[in-house]
Design an enzyme around this catalytic site. Structure first.
Site, PDB file in Angstrom:
ATOM      1  N   ARG A   1      12.255  -4.500   4.856  1.00 51.43           N
ATOM      2  CA  ARG A   1      11.801  -3.118   4.580  1.00 51.43           C
ATOM      3  C   ARG A   1      12.643  -2.087   5.339  1.00 51.43           C
ATOM      4  O   ARG A   1      12.939  -2.246   6.507  1.00 51.43           O
ATOM      5  CB  ARG A   1      10.328  -2.975   4.980  1.00 51.43           C
ATOM      6  CG  ARG A   1       9.848  -1.526   4.966  1.00 51.43           C
ATOM      7  CD  ARG A   1       8.361  -1.422   4.876  1.00 51.43           C
ATOM      8  NE  ARG A   1       7.673  -1.847   6.080  1.00 51.43           N
ATOM      9  CZ  ARG A   1       6.344  -1.860   6.199  1.00 51.43           C
ATOM     10  NH1 ARG A   1       5.577  -1.490   5.177  1.00 51.43           N
ATOM     11  NH2 ARG A   1       5.768  -2.259   7.317  1.00 51.43           N
TER      12      ARG A   1
ATOM     13  N   ARG B   1       0.354  -8.513  14.126  1.00 52.23           N
ATOM     14  CA  ARG B   1      -0.237  -7.580  13.153  1.00 52.23           C
ATOM     15  C   ARG B   1      -1.125  -8.337  12.157  1.00 52.23           C
ATOM     16  O   ARG B   1      -2.174  -7.847  11.747  1.00 52.23           O
ATOM     17  CB  ARG B   1       0.871  -6.791  12.432  1.00 52.23           C
ATOM     18  CG  ARG B   1       1.583  -5.820  13.387  1.00 52.23           C
ATOM     19  CD  ARG B   1       2.953  -5.408  12.872  1.00 52.23           C
ATOM     20  NE  ARG B   1       2.905  -4.541  11.731  1.00 52.23           N
ATOM     21  CZ  ARG B   1       3.952  -4.293  10.933  1.00 52.23           C
ATOM     22  NH1 ARG B   1       5.121  -4.883  11.153  1.00 52.23           N
ATOM     23  NH2 ARG B   1       3.831  -3.475   9.918  1.00 52.23           N
TER      24      ARG B   1
ATOM     25  N   LYS C   1       0.836  -1.215   0.000  1.00 56.98           N
ATOM     26  CA  LYS C   1       0.000   0.000   0.000  1.00 56.98           C
ATOM     27  C   LYS C   1       0.870   1.264   0.000  1.00 56.98           C
ATOM     28  O   LYS C   1       0.640   2.195  -0.760  1.00 56.98           O
ATOM     29  CB  LYS C   1      -0.938   0.020   1.223  1.00 56.98           C
ATOM     30  CG  LYS C   1      -1.758  -1.235   1.390  1.00 56.98           C
ATOM     31  CD  LYS C   1      -2.586  -1.222   2.655  1.00 56.98           C
ATOM     32  CE  LYS C   1      -1.788  -1.156   3.932  1.00 56.98           C
ATOM     33  NZ  LYS C   1      -1.018  -2.370   4.279  1.00 56.98           N
TER      34      LYS C   1
HETATM   35  P1  ADP Z   1       2.503  -1.709   3.265  1.00 60.97           P
HETATM   36  O1  ADP Z   1       2.482  -0.200   3.153  1.00 60.97           O
HETATM   37  O2  ADP Z   1       1.295  -2.334   2.659  1.00 60.97           O
HETATM   38  O3  ADP Z   1       2.753  -2.179   4.680  1.00 60.97           O
HETATM   39  P2  ADP Z   1       4.948  -1.497   1.686  1.00 60.97           P
HETATM   40  O4  ADP Z   1       4.484  -0.778   0.472  1.00 60.97           O
HETATM   41  O5  ADP Z   1       5.758  -0.696   2.658  1.00 60.97           O
HETATM   42  O6  ADP Z   1       3.738  -2.247   2.428  1.00 60.97           O
HETATM   43  O7  ADP Z   1       5.782  -2.762   1.195  1.00 60.97           O
HETATM   44  C1  ADP Z   1       6.430  -3.640   2.130  1.00 60.97           C
HETATM   45  C2  ADP Z   1       7.828  -3.975   1.610  1.00 60.97           C
HETATM   46  O8  ADP Z   1       7.719  -4.764   0.429  1.00 60.97           O
HETATM   47  C3  ADP Z   1       8.652  -2.753   1.252  1.00 60.97           C
HETATM   48  O9  ADP Z   1       9.981  -3.004   1.646  1.00 60.97           O
HETATM   49  C4  ADP Z   1       8.514  -2.647  -0.257  1.00 60.97           C
HETATM   50  O10 ADP Z   1       9.683  -2.097  -0.858  1.00 60.97           O
HETATM   51  C5  ADP Z   1       8.315  -4.103  -0.687  1.00 60.97           C
HETATM   52  N1  ADP Z   1       7.343  -4.231  -1.793  1.00 60.97           N
HETATM   53  C6  ADP Z   1       6.238  -3.456  -2.027  1.00 60.97           C
HETATM   54  N2  ADP Z   1       5.563  -3.911  -3.121  1.00 60.97           N
HETATM   55  C7  ADP Z   1       6.254  -4.986  -3.567  1.00 60.97           C
HETATM   56  C8  ADP Z   1       6.065  -5.902  -4.665  1.00 60.97           C
HETATM   57  N3  ADP Z   1       5.016  -5.775  -5.500  1.00 60.97           N
HETATM   58  N4  ADP Z   1       6.970  -6.896  -4.825  1.00 60.97           N
HETATM   59  C9  ADP Z   1       8.016  -7.035  -3.978  1.00 60.97           C
HETATM   60  N5  ADP Z   1       8.257  -6.199  -2.930  1.00 60.97           N
HETATM   61  C10 ADP Z   1       7.400  -5.201  -2.718  1.00 60.97           C
HETATM   62  P1  AMP Z   2       1.008   0.553   9.573  1.00 60.82           P
HETATM   63  O1  AMP Z   2       2.060   1.603   9.328  1.00 60.82           O
HETATM   64  O2  AMP Z   2      -0.222   0.785   8.769  1.00 60.82           O
HETATM   65  O3  AMP Z   2       1.565  -0.839   9.450  1.00 60.82           O
HETATM   66  O4  AMP Z   2       0.555   0.738  11.100  1.00 60.82           O
HETATM   67  C1  AMP Z   2       1.470   0.569  12.175  1.00 60.82           C
HETATM   68  C2  AMP Z   2       0.708   0.419  13.494  1.00 60.82           C
HETATM   69  O5  AMP Z   2      -0.015   1.638  13.770  1.00 60.82           O
HETATM   70  C3  AMP Z   2      -0.352  -0.672  13.519  1.00 60.82           C
HETATM   71  O6  AMP Z   2       0.198  -1.960  13.833  1.00 60.82           O
HETATM   72  C4  AMP Z   2      -1.291  -0.155  14.630  1.00 60.82           C
HETATM   73  O7  AMP Z   2      -0.744  -0.374  15.918  1.00 60.82           O
HETATM   74  C5  AMP Z   2      -1.285   1.349  14.374  1.00 60.82           C
HETATM   75  N1  AMP Z   2      -2.343   1.770  13.425  1.00 60.82           N
HETATM   76  C6  AMP Z   2      -2.179   2.321  12.194  1.00 60.82           C
HETATM   77  N2  AMP Z   2      -3.356   2.597  11.628  1.00 60.82           N
HETATM   78  C7  AMP Z   2      -4.303   2.207  12.518  1.00 60.82           C
HETATM   79  C8  AMP Z   2      -5.728   2.205  12.515  1.00 60.82           C
HETATM   80  N3  AMP Z   2      -6.427   2.660  11.460  1.00 60.82           N
HETATM   81  N4  AMP Z   2      -6.373   1.717  13.598  1.00 60.82           N
HETATM   82  C9  AMP Z   2      -5.710   1.243  14.679  1.00 60.82           C
HETATM   83  N5  AMP Z   2      -4.363   1.202  14.736  1.00 60.82           N
HETATM   84  C10 AMP Z   2      -3.652   1.678  13.672  1.00 60.82           C
END
Ligand code: ADP
Ligand code: AMP
Length: 248
Positions: A161, A205, A47
């Protein structure tokens, strides 16, 4: 007025080339339709990687509750103090805390053409409160993009990451390495690994995702707003799928 003169001084300091490109960007954005999107999916589904690309293409703002909460924790604000413990354990923070920050964030001028909500709503209560919030503003969610991916892929994505905290940009040691290891491509500032990006906390998570967030996917499915995105594909292919879904 003090605010205007401060803004004028700031503008004088801005390079002409930067002013012109911002003007061109605003002219291009003026004709774009409004869009209110939710990106939903488990941690590591991509995302945060897709949001900056899509936000620029469609002139939207990117609102990530995770980024906002991490900034509050780092600044030790009252909100950050309340959120810290749950975040470190991989639990969700309370609905009231995140609904409050989102309500405020949507008023930002950057969100004039709409927004991408990343990591919110994560519970059905948050989704219902979001609907009320938007109804008060005379609008509604247009589309919910579900970043569908198998859990088994996420540990490698999460443990590799690296992020640039102030912009939220994400990198990956194997899948999306920065030009210089440990350094943000745009600012040259250091990258960090999130405290909760380890295999242990990931399990909590993912539990939170399956138990509390999956019902949100069903909630928007029933409203006919859901589009599934095959998030296991390589990043550029995911971008193409997301653009297609957002443009349709
Ligand atoms: P989210 O925001 O959903 O938690 P991220 O966009 O931060 O996830 O992606 C998690 C990790 O995976 C990051 O290190 C990113 O660079 C990598 N990543 C994101 N999309 C892809 C993909 N399509 N294929 C491989 N690695 C990816
Ligand atoms: P994320 O960066 O989206 O992976 O979020 C990191 C952490 O922030 C999560 O594991 C939760 O502890 C908290 N968090 C983020 N967004 C929310 C939400 N919409 N509701 C509750 N907790 C959240």
């Amino acid at each position: 007025m003090a605010t205007n003169s401060a803004a004028a001084v700031d503008l004088e300091d801005v390079q002409t080339v930067d002013l012109m490109s911002e003007l061109l960007r605003r002219m291009k954005c003026a004709s774009k339709p409004e869009k209110r999107l939710i990106f939903i999916g488990p941690p590591g589904s991509g995302k945060g990687t897709q949001s900056p690309v899509i936000k620029d293409e469609f002139c939207l703002c990117h609102l990530s509750t995770g980024d906002m909460l991490r900034a509050a924790v780092a600044a030790k604000t009252p909100l950050g103090v309340k959120a810290k413990e749950a975040m470190e354990k991989g639990d969700l923070v309370s609905d009231d805390l995140v609904v409050g920050i989102m309500d405020e964030a949507m008023n930002r001028p950057k969100c004039q053409k709409g927004f991408i909500l990343d990591g919110f709503p994560r519970t059905v209560t948050q989704a219902e409160k979001l609907d009320e919030m938007l109804k008060r503003r005379g609008s509604e969610i247009d589309k919910v993009l579900n970043f569908a991916i198998d859990d088994s892929i996420l540990e490698e994505r999460i443990t590799g990451r690296w992020i640039h905290p102030s912009s939220g940009r994400s990198y990956h040691t194997k899948f999306a390495p920065p030009k210089v290891p440990g350094v943000d491509d745009v600012t040259g500032e250091p990258l960090i690994q999130r405290k909760d990006d380890n295999a242990d906390v990931l399990r909590s998570r993912l539990d939170a995702f399956h138990n509390q967030t999956e019902p949100v996917i069903q909630y928007y499915g029933q409203k006919g707003k859901l589009v599934n995105i095959p998030a296991e594909k390589p990043p550029q292919e995911v971008t193409a799928e997301v653009k297609k879904a957002v443009s349709a």
